[in-house]
Write an enzyme that holds these catalytic residues in place. Structure first.
Site: not given
Ligand code: NAD
Ligand code: TDX
Length: 347
Positions: A124-126, A149, A153
């Site tokens: 992730t970019d975070e 988090y 990562k």
């Molecule tokens: P999500 O939380 O929707 O899904 C995570 C999945 O992993 C779930 O199905 C969960 O059951 C499974 N899981 C959790 N712990 C586990 C374990 N110990 N063993 C096996 N499976 C397990 O997450 P997402 O948003 O789909 O993100 C997927 C990946 O992409 C993550 O690694 C996250 O860090 C990365 N990512 C997410 C975003 C975003 O915006 N959502 C952006 C950049 C990177």
């Molecule tokens: O209730 C809310 N109110 C609010 O203002 C929530 C849930 C979020 N926010 C803000 C926080 C952030 O500035 O919105 C922005 C986005 O929040 P999230 O959806 O929680 O994402 P973020 O914290 O940016 O992280 C996401 O991007 C990178 C994903 O959850 C991560 O898994 C990914 O790695």
């Protein structure tokens, strides 16, 4: 190619599994997922009967379970499995270390033991921390994670790097910005706000709502992950971004306007601890080397996503029951009491 996709029952993983099975008629996938609160077999419903797909429930931190899932071997592992929500990591970081750090090392060890041909870590970019008003994260930006988090990562990324450097594991890392699209768990900003708006519930906006995220449609992310898996140079990191920076307040207004709901649903609540102000991605490396660019335009992609949630009310109503209610009360209950609306927007 035969793939082990971990976390494939989550948001991005499920989109990726469906993408690969639809794109490559000869590919086979084993989806390995613990089915935590965020995992949902309903996300894989379109491929559950596909003879090229098999689902295995298991924990990536459990060596025996991972070894069993690898069976006679796979060509590649794509690791999406993670605890992924920043707010949950602030409340309790423990499981983030077990899954994101230990789990990644277990997968790397298994990849080495089985001679797996490619290992892709979805990061992730975070991990880069937070930006001021200008600039963007490149692959050379130093790691400076701010939330538990993000720190977990970043730790995983360093273990992937070490496995490549020390043992020659053919590993690659992608670092993507904020995803949106179908099947996203309604704890993240966009699905939370869309489903709350659909239910005429308040939208809890943290702090001043002026934080900036770079939104990318999940299909563009999945296409990028797949390109890196098949054509990227091992040992390398590739950034992916939507080239689409928006303030949270703007996203909230867009959602409400699209649904024809009043902006008075927005509530300013107390800020997230350590809240990162701005993320932006410099994706020139993957553009240059692999010819990837995001295709989904935000306004259209957001419209489609809102439409998906409107059409899949049963999916999110089921997800938002049970343990979710306790989570919501813990995270937002006190914050919403007496929270202010958005000035000048009481329409
Ligand atoms: P999500 O939380 O929707 O899904 C995570 C999945 O992993 C779930 O199905 C969960 O059951 C499974 N899981 C959790 N712990 C586990 C374990 N110990 N063993 C096996 N499976 C397990 O997450 P997402 O948003 O789909 O993100 C997927 C990946 O992409 C993550 O690694 C996250 O860090 C990365 N990512 C997410 C975003 C975003 O915006 N959502 C952006 C950049 C990177
Ligand atoms: O209730 C809310 N109110 C609010 O203002 C929530 C849930 C979020 N926010 C803000 C926080 C952030 O500035 O919105 C922005 C986005 O929040 P999230 O959806 O929680 O994402 P973020 O914290 O940016 O992280 C996401 O991007 C990178 C994903 O959850 C991560 O898994 C990914 O790695």
């Amino acid at each position: 190619m035969k793939l082990l996709v971990t976390g494939g029952a989550g948001f991005i993983g499920a989109n990726y599994v469906q993408h690969v099975l639809a794109t490559y008629p000869d590919d086979e996938i084993v989806t390995f997922d613990l089915l935590t609160y965020a995992g949902n077999l309903a996300n894989l419903e379109p491929v559950l009967d596909n003879p090229r797909h098999r689902f295995v429930r298991g924990d990536i931190a459990d060596r025996a379970a991972v070894t069993a899932a690898l069976g006679d071997g796979v060509d590649a592992i794509v690791n999406f499995a993670a605890e992924s929500h920043v707010d949950r990591s602030i409340a309790d970081a423990g499981v983030f270390l077990t899954t994101n750090v230990v789990g990644t090392q277990v997968l790397l060890d298994a990849a080495r033991a089985h001679g797996v041909g490619r290992f892709l870590q979805v990061s992730t970019d975070e991990v880069y921390g937070s930006l001021g008003p200008t600039g963007a994260f490149s692959e050379e930006t130093p790691l400076a994670p701010n939330s538990p988090y993000a720190a977990s990562k970043a730790a995983a990324d360093l273990l992937v790097r070490a496995a490549h450097h020390t043992h020659g594991v053919p590993a690659l890392i992608t670092r993507c910005s904020n995803n949106y699209g179908p099947y996203q768990f309604p704890e993240k900003l966009i699905p939370l706000f869309v489903t709350n708006a659909l239910a005429d519930q308040p939208l809890p906006l943290y702090g001043d709502g002026r934080q900036v995220r770079d939104w990318i449609h999940v299909e563009d992310h999945c296409r990028g992950v797949d390109l890196v898996l098949r054509q990227g140079r091992v040992g390398e990191v590739y950034n992916l971004g939507g080239g689409n920076e928006r303030e949270n307040l703007e996203v909230a207004k867009l959602i409400l306007d699209t649904l024809g709901k009043p902006r008075s649903l927005i509530r300013h609540v107390s800020d997230r601890l350590g809240h990162d102000r701005r993320y932006a991605i410099d994706a020139r490396k993957i553009e240059r080397e692999l010819g990837w660019t995001p295709r989904r335009e935000f306004a259209r992609g957001l419209d489609d996503t809102i439409e998906w949630y409107r059409a899949h009310r049963a999916w999110w109503e089921a997800v938002k029951s049970g343990a979710y209610r306790d989570y919501y009360e813990r995270t937002y209950g006190q914050r919403l009491v007496g929270a202010a609306g958005v000035e000048g927007d009481r329409t």
